[in-house]
Scaffold this motif. Structure first.
Motif, PDB file in Angstrom:
ATOM      1  N   ALA A   1     -35.147  -4.908  40.152  1.00 17.46           N
ATOM      2  CA  ALA A   1     -34.964  -5.474  38.812  1.00 17.46           C
ATOM      3  C   ALA A   1     -35.185  -6.982  38.815  1.00 17.46           C
ATOM      4  O   ALA A   1     -35.791  -7.548  37.894  1.00 17.46           O
ATOM      5  N   ALA A   2     -34.712  -7.642  39.874  1.00 16.27           N
ATOM      6  CA  ALA A   2     -34.898  -9.090  39.958  1.00 16.27           C
ATOM      7  C   ALA A   2     -36.372  -9.439  40.084  1.00 16.27           C
ATOM      8  O   ALA A   2     -36.860 -10.385  39.453  1.00 16.27           O
ATOM      9  N   ARG A   3     -37.121  -8.681  40.896  1.00 17.01           N
ATOM     10  CA  ARG A   3     -38.566  -8.934  41.038  1.00 17.01           C
ATOM     11  C   ARG A   3     -39.283  -8.707  39.727  1.00 17.01           C
ATOM     12  O   ARG A   3     -40.203  -9.454  39.367  1.00 17.01           O
ATOM     13  N   GLU A   4     -38.872  -7.669  38.995  1.00 18.64           N
ATOM     14  CA  GLU A   4     -39.501  -7.383  37.703  1.00 18.64           C
ATOM     15  C   GLU A   4     -39.225  -8.506  36.714  1.00 18.64           C
ATOM     16  O   GLU A   4     -40.103  -8.912  35.951  1.00 18.64           O
ATOM     17  N   ARG A   5     -37.989  -9.013  36.720  1.00 15.52           N
ATOM     18  CA  ARG A   5     -37.671 -10.143  35.827  1.00 15.52           C
ATOM     19  C   ARG A   5     -38.514 -11.361  36.154  1.00 15.52           C
ATOM     20  O   ARG A   5     -38.967 -12.079  35.267  1.00 15.52           O
ATOM     21  N   GLU A   6     -38.728 -11.608  37.441  1.00 17.67           N
ATOM     22  CA  GLU A   6     -39.550 -12.760  37.848  1.00 17.67           C
ATOM     23  C   GLU A   6     -40.991 -12.591  37.394  1.00 17.67           C
ATOM     24  O   GLU A   6     -41.627 -13.535  36.927  1.00 17.67           O
TER      25      GLU A   6
ATOM     26  N   LEU B   1     -20.570   7.390  54.940  1.00 17.86           N
ATOM     27  CA  LEU B   1     -22.032   7.398  54.910  1.00 17.86           C
ATOM     28  C   LEU B   1     -22.549   7.427  53.477  1.00 17.86           C
ATOM     29  O   LEU B   1     -23.518   6.737  53.134  1.00 17.86           O
ATOM     30  N   ARG B   2     -21.890   8.236  52.625  1.00 18.04           N
ATOM     31  CA  ARG B   2     -22.316   8.315  51.228  1.00 18.04           C
ATOM     32  C   ARG B   2     -22.118   6.976  50.520  1.00 18.04           C
ATOM     33  O   ARG B   2     -22.963   6.525  49.749  1.00 18.04           O
ATOM     34  N   GLU B   3     -20.978   6.355  50.784  1.00 16.37           N
ATOM     35  CA  GLU B   3     -20.707   5.057  50.157  1.00 16.37           C
ATOM     36  C   GLU B   3     -21.735   4.010  50.592  1.00 16.37           C
ATOM     37  O   GLU B   3     -22.189   3.192  49.789  1.00 16.37           O
ATOM     38  N   GLN B   4     -22.077   4.020  51.900  1.00 15.92           N
ATOM     39  CA  GLN B   4     -23.081   3.070  52.388  1.00 15.92           C
ATOM     40  C   GLN B   4     -24.438   3.327  51.752  1.00 15.92           C
ATOM     41  O   GLN B   4     -25.160   2.403  51.371  1.00 15.92           O
ATOM     42  N   ALA B   5     -24.796   4.629  51.606  1.00 12.46           N
ATOM     43  CA  ALA B   5     -26.079   4.972  50.995  1.00 12.46           C
ATOM     44  C   ALA B   5     -26.120   4.540  49.536  1.00 12.46           C
ATOM     45  O   ALA B   5     -27.136   4.025  49.040  1.00 12.46           O
ATOM     46  N   GLU B   6     -25.001   4.769  48.832  1.00  8.61           N
ATOM     47  CA  GLU B   6     -24.955   4.373  47.434  1.00  8.61           C
ATOM     48  C   GLU B   6     -25.052   2.844  47.288  1.00  8.61           C
ATOM     49  O   GLU B   6     -25.719   2.336  46.391  1.00  8.61           O
ATOM     50  N   ALA B   7     -24.370   2.119  48.181  1.00  8.06           N
ATOM     51  CA  ALA B   7     -24.422   0.651  48.128  1.00  8.06           C
ATOM     52  C   ALA B   7     -25.840   0.154  48.403  1.00  8.06           C
ATOM     53  O   ALA B   7     -26.343  -0.779  47.761  1.00  8.06           O
ATOM     54  N   LEU B   8     -26.537   0.800  49.364  1.00  9.05           N
ATOM     55  CA  LEU B   8     -27.902   0.406  49.695  1.00  9.05           C
ATOM     56  C   LEU B   8     -28.834   0.678  48.521  1.00  9.05           C
ATOM     57  O   LEU B   8     -29.687  -0.153  48.172  1.00  9.05           O
ATOM     58  N   ALA B   9     -28.668   1.857  47.899  1.00 10.61           N
ATOM     59  CA  ALA B   9     -29.505   2.199  46.750  1.00 10.61           C
ATOM     60  C   ALA B   9     -29.288   1.222  45.611  1.00 10.61           C
ATOM     61  O   ALA B   9     -30.230   0.803  44.925  1.00 10.61           O
ATOM     62  N   LEU B  10     -28.024   0.842  45.379  1.00  9.46           N
ATOM     63  CA  LEU B  10     -27.712  -0.112  44.320  1.00  9.46           C
ATOM     64  C   LEU B  10     -28.346  -1.477  44.594  1.00  9.46           C
ATOM     65  O   LEU B  10     -28.915  -2.104  43.703  1.00  9.46           O
ATOM     66  N   ALA B  11     -28.278  -1.921  45.860  1.00 10.42           N
ATOM     67  CA  ALA B  11     -28.870  -3.221  46.223  1.00 10.42           C
ATOM     68  C   ALA B  11     -30.381  -3.199  46.049  1.00 10.42           C
ATOM     69  O   ALA B  11     -30.981  -4.160  45.567  1.00 10.42           O
ATOM     70  N   GLN B  12     -31.019  -2.081  46.427  1.00 11.24           N
ATOM     71  CA  GLN B  12     -32.465  -1.978  46.264  1.00 11.24           C
ATOM     72  C   GLN B  12     -32.861  -1.992  44.794  1.00 11.24           C
ATOM     73  O   GLN B  12     -33.858  -2.612  44.408  1.00 11.24           O
ATOM     74  N   ALA B  13     -32.072  -1.291  43.982  1.00 14.18           N
ATOM     75  CA  ALA B  13     -32.356  -1.267  42.542  1.00 14.18           C
ATOM     76  C   ALA B  13     -32.219  -2.657  41.935  1.00 14.18           C
ATOM     77  O   ALA B  13     -33.033  -3.081  41.107  1.00 14.18           O
ATOM     78  N   GLU B  14     -31.182  -3.388  42.347  1.00 16.36           N
ATOM     79  CA  GLU B  14     -31.000  -4.754  41.836  1.00 16.36           C
ATOM     80  C   GLU B  14     -32.138  -5.668  42.279  1.00 16.36           C
ATOM     81  O   GLU B  14     -32.603  -6.525  41.520  1.00 16.36           O
ATOM     82  N   ALA B  15     -32.596  -5.476  43.511  1.00 17.88           N
ATOM     83  CA  ALA B  15     -33.709  -6.301  44.002  1.00 17.88           C
ATOM     84  C   ALA B  15     -34.979  -6.010  43.218  1.00 17.88           C
ATOM     85  O   ALA B  15     -35.727  -6.929  42.863  1.00 17.88           O
TER      86      ALA B  15
END
Length: 218
Positions: free
Chosen positions: A37-42, A21-35
């Motif tokens: 960052a991508a929107r900010e770059r755009e 569960l922790r690994e899934q939460a960390e992966a989700l948080a990382l994906a949201q952060a990357e998304a």
């Protein structure tokens, strides 16, 4: 297996599940952060490309709205092609369809005598006229077909067809008059016709009543 051993296994299973569960939460948080960052770059892409932009104080804009192209009048083209293809036979036997009176009037089956009586009496005002003087037979037939079709399509109910008295024809017989009668009988838009009154052309013209049609300008 002892009760204590089973408890240790249960705890190990719970621990593994919590780790997943922790690994899934960390992966989700990382994906949201990357998304994010991508929107900010755009959002910053334009500013990074062209530098600082100063907005105008007043927006002197002119909006050019180009009119939409007119739809192609496909139905009109098809109608006109049908007119050109439509054959109004010169050999059509009209004698059995004419009312044998002094003026040889016509009324389509189902149309009462009162209609031709009203037509002869001027009940419907003449809205358009076609003069066939000087036309060859094929020219007159085509002109008549197009005239009747267009009149019906634009909501006209009563027209006059001037065919002449035929006094200039060989043998001084009204050849075109007989042809016009045959052609009109073959036109589905025609409900009835009568010889025109003297003031409207007399024996040299016909007054024609058309089917009611839905008015279309073009």
């Amino acid at each position: 297996m002892s009760h204590g051993h089973r408890s240790l296994q249960d705890l190990a299973g719970i621990s593994r599940h919590l780790k997943q569960l922790r690994e899934q939460a960390e992966a989700l948080a990382l994906a949201q952060a990357e998304a994010r960052a991508a929107r900010e770059r755009e959002r910053n892409l334009f500013a990074l490309s062209v530098g600082k932009v100063t907005p105008l104080r007043s927006r002197n804009e002119v909006s050019f709205l180009e009119p939409a192209p007119s739809p192609l009048p496909l139905q009109m083209v098809l109608d006109e092609q049908n007119v050109l293809r439509e054959a109004m036979s010169d050999e059509f036997d009209v004698s059995t369809l004419l009312d044998v009176d002094d003026q040889l009037s016509f009324r389509r089956p189902g149309i009462g005598l009162d209609v031709t009586r009203k037509l002869r009496g001027g009940h419907w005002s003449i809205q358009r006229q076609l003069d066939l003087h000087g036309l060859r037979s094929d020219e007159a037939r085509e002109a008549l077909g197009q005239f009747i079709r267009l009149s019906h399509r634009t909501g006209v109910r009563c027209v006059r067809i001037v065919h002449g008295k035929g006094l200039g024809s060989p043998g001084r017989t009204p050849v075109l008059k007989g042809k016009v009668q045959r052609w009109l009988v073959q036109k589905k838009e025609v409900l009835a016709f009568v010889q025109a009154r003297p003031a409207e052309g007399g024996a040299g013209a016909l007054v024609v009543l058309l089917q009611p049609g839905k008015r279309k300008l073009f």
